[in-house]
Design a protein around this motif. Structure first.
Motif, mmCIF file in Angstrom:
data_model
loop_
_atom_site.group_PDB
_atom_site.id
_atom_site.type_symbol
_atom_site.label_atom_id
_atom_site.label_comp_id
_atom_site.label_asym_id
_atom_site.label_seq_id
_atom_site.Cartn_x
_atom_site.Cartn_y
_atom_site.Cartn_z
ATOM 1 N N SER A 134 0.839 -1.196 0.000
ATOM 2 C CA SER A 134 0.000 0.000 0.000
ATOM 3 C C SER A 134 0.876 1.248 0.000
ATOM 4 C CB SER A 134 -0.897 0.024 1.232
ATOM 5 O OG SER A 134 -1.743 -1.101 1.228
ATOM 6 N N VAL A 135 0.567 2.171 -0.919
ATOM 7 C CA VAL A 135 1.347 3.398 -1.086
ATOM 8 C C VAL A 135 0.438 4.606 -0.847
ATOM 9 C CG1 VAL A 135 2.632 4.794 -2.766
ATOM 10 C CG2 VAL A 135 2.884 2.314 -2.765
ATOM 11 N N PHE A 136 0.922 5.559 -0.086
ATOM 12 C CA PHE A 136 0.228 6.839 0.103
ATOM 13 C C PHE A 136 1.327 7.877 0.207
ATOM 14 C CE2 PHE A 136 -2.394 9.617 3.206
ATOM 15 C CZ PHE A 136 -2.797 10.421 2.164
ATOM 16 N N SER A 137 1.528 8.648 -0.882
ATOM 17 C CA SER A 137 2.689 9.507 -0.904
ATOM 18 C C SER A 137 2.571 10.624 -1.930
ATOM 19 C CB SER A 137 3.922 8.658 -1.247
ATOM 20 O OG SER A 137 5.111 9.380 -1.043
ATOM 21 N N ARG A 138 3.384 11.643 -1.757
ATOM 22 C CA ARG A 138 3.553 12.687 -2.759
ATOM 23 C C ARG A 138 4.412 12.103 -3.872
ATOM 24 N NH1 ARG A 138 7.672 16.237 -3.647
ATOM 25 N NH2 ARG A 138 7.083 18.136 -4.725
ATOM 26 N N ASN A 139 4.057 12.403 -5.116
ATOM 27 C CA ASN A 139 4.748 11.828 -6.268
ATOM 28 C C ASN A 139 5.126 12.954 -7.234
ATOM 29 O OD1 ASN A 139 5.577 10.371 -8.495
ATOM 30 N ND2 ASN A 139 3.763 9.100 -8.606
ATOM 31 N N PRO A 140 6.363 13.470 -7.147
ATOM 32 C CA PRO A 140 6.799 14.554 -8.038
ATOM 33 C C PRO A 140 7.084 14.007 -9.450
ATOM 34 C CG PRO A 140 8.579 13.927 -6.565
ATOM 35 C CD PRO A 140 7.382 13.086 -6.190
ATOM 36 N N VAL A 141 6.126 14.072 -10.329
ATOM 37 C CA VAL A 141 6.155 13.352 -11.598
ATOM 38 C C VAL A 141 7.269 13.756 -12.556
ATOM 39 C CG1 VAL A 141 3.731 12.707 -11.532
ATOM 40 C CG2 VAL A 141 4.385 14.847 -12.616
ATOM 41 N N LEU A 142 7.803 14.942 -12.452
ATOM 42 C CA LEU A 142 8.859 15.362 -13.371
ATOM 43 C C LEU A 142 10.248 14.880 -12.958
ATOM 44 C CD1 LEU A 142 7.770 18.980 -14.378
ATOM 45 C CD2 LEU A 142 7.352 16.820 -15.549
ATOM 46 N N GLU A 143 10.376 14.369 -11.754
ATOM 47 C CA GLU A 143 11.671 13.846 -11.308
ATOM 48 C C GLU A 143 11.900 12.459 -11.898
ATOM 49 O OE1 GLU A 143 12.246 14.084 -7.097
ATOM 50 O OE2 GLU A 143 11.560 16.169 -7.036
ATOM 51 N N THR A 144 13.105 12.221 -12.397
ATOM 52 C CA THR A 144 13.442 10.933 -13.011
ATOM 53 C C THR A 144 13.388 9.811 -11.979
ATOM 54 O OG1 THR A 144 14.880 12.084 -14.544
ATOM 55 C CG2 THR A 144 15.165 9.717 -14.385
ATOM 56 N N GLU A 145 13.964 10.038 -10.811
ATOM 57 C CA GLU A 145 13.935 9.049 -9.735
ATOM 58 C C GLU A 145 13.061 9.596 -8.616
ATOM 59 O OE1 GLU A 145 17.651 7.499 -8.418
ATOM 60 O OE2 GLU A 145 18.462 7.429 -10.447
ATOM 61 N N ARG A 146 12.153 8.759 -8.134
ATOM 62 C CA ARG A 146 11.227 9.166 -7.085
ATOM 63 C C ARG A 146 11.193 8.126 -5.988
ATOM 64 N NH1 ARG A 146 6.431 9.690 -11.173
ATOM 65 N NH2 ARG A 146 7.945 9.507 -12.807
ATOM 66 N N GLU A 147 10.905 8.580 -4.800
ATOM 67 C CA GLU A 147 10.763 7.680 -3.664
ATOM 68 C C GLU A 147 9.379 7.906 -3.079
ATOM 69 O OE1 GLU A 147 12.987 7.560 0.499
ATOM 70 O OE2 GLU A 147 14.349 7.259 -1.204
ATOM 71 N N LEU A 148 8.583 6.846 -2.998
ATOM 72 C CA LEU A 148 7.229 6.946 -2.475
ATOM 73 C C LEU A 148 7.129 6.194 -1.148
ATOM 74 C CD1 LEU A 148 5.150 6.326 -5.726
ATOM 75 C CD2 LEU A 148 5.986 8.479 -4.817
ATOM 76 N N ALA A 149 6.254 6.665 -0.284
ATOM 77 C CA ALA A 149 6.092 6.051 1.041
ATOM 78 C C ALA A 149 5.212 4.811 0.960
ATOM 79 C CB ALA A 149 5.477 7.048 2.010
ATOM 80 N N VAL A 150 5.728 3.713 1.452
ATOM 81 C CA VAL A 150 4.945 2.485 1.597
ATOM 82 C C VAL A 150 4.372 2.520 3.008
ATOM 83 C CG1 VAL A 150 5.066 -0.029 1.714
ATOM 84 C CG2 VAL A 150 6.361 1.193 -0.040
ATOM 85 N N VAL A 151 3.049 2.467 3.108
ATOM 86 C CA VAL A 151 2.402 2.604 4.413
ATOM 87 C C VAL A 151 1.847 1.284 4.953
ATOM 88 C CG1 VAL A 151 1.886 5.045 4.104
ATOM 89 C CG2 VAL A 151 0.218 3.340 3.361
ATOM 90 N N GLY A 152 1.962 0.226 4.169
ATOM 91 C CA GLY A 152 1.462 -1.059 4.648
ATOM 92 C C GLY A 152 1.597 -2.131 3.595
ATOM 93 N N GLY A 153 1.136 -3.310 3.939
ATOM 94 C CA GLY A 153 1.190 -4.415 3.006
ATOM 95 C C GLY A 153 0.398 -5.598 3.527
ATOM 96 N N ARG A 154 0.173 -6.544 2.622
ATOM 97 C CA ARG A 154 -0.528 -7.783 2.966
ATOM 98 C C ARG A 154 0.302 -8.957 2.492
ATOM 99 N NH1 ARG A 154 -4.620 -9.057 0.113
ATOM 100 N NH2 ARG A 154 -4.314 -7.565 -1.529
#
Length: 155
Positions: free
Chosen positions: A128-148
């Motif tokens: 599960s991801v809930f994060s800000r996503n700066p789309v113009l950046e080549t490399e991005r890091e998104l927050a993983v908030v959970g999983g199953r």
């Protein structure tokens, strides 16, 4: 008439007593990791906005001026996750959820989705991801908030 007043009084008493009993409905448990587990994943996320079968569709649009900004637009997604960069490569899951254009300047999204895997070692598991996503950046890091499944913190 008397029976109605008794019923009303009983209803009010039930409502007043409810918060007292519901306070113990949940408990917070602190997660203590016994070992650090690292999983390296490599897959491709295909977001198709046009054509006969788009995987992302506009579901809400903000009132805006004539500038053509996408600020406030909300998209629902059901995007395939594949092994390779080609859309025709093997599908291993789907990203399902929403994203919102949340910046008035440089395009940036707020992404809310579940990466569900349907093939291979992680079949039946999701992230599960809930994060800000700066789309113009080549490399991005998104927050993983959970999983199953295999990505659950409590096994």
């Amino acid at each position: 008439m008397e029976a109605r007043k008794i019923l009303e009084l009983a209803f009010i008493l039930c409502l007043a007593a409810t918060p007292v009993y519901s306070q113990r409905y949940s408990q917070t448990r602190r997660y203590i990791s016994k070992e650090k587990k690292v999983t390296n994943l490599h897959f491709f996320f295909h977001d198709t906005l046009s054509g006969k079968n788009p995987s992302a569709v506009l579901v809400a649009q903000a009132n805006r001026n004539k500038s053509g900004s996408q600020f406030g637009d909300v998209y629902a997604i059901d995007d395939p996750l594949t092994v390779g960069p080609e859309l025709t490569s093997q599908v291993i899951g789907n990203a399902q959820g929403l994203y919102v254009f949340a910046s008035q300047g440089i395009p940036s999204l707020v992404s809310i989705y579940d990466l569900g895997f349907t093939y291979g070692e992680f079949n039946g598991s999701s992230i599960s991801v809930f994060s800000r996503n700066p789309v113009l950046e080549t490399e991005r890091e998104l927050a993983v908030v959970g999983g199953r499944g295999k990505f659950s913190i409590i096994n």
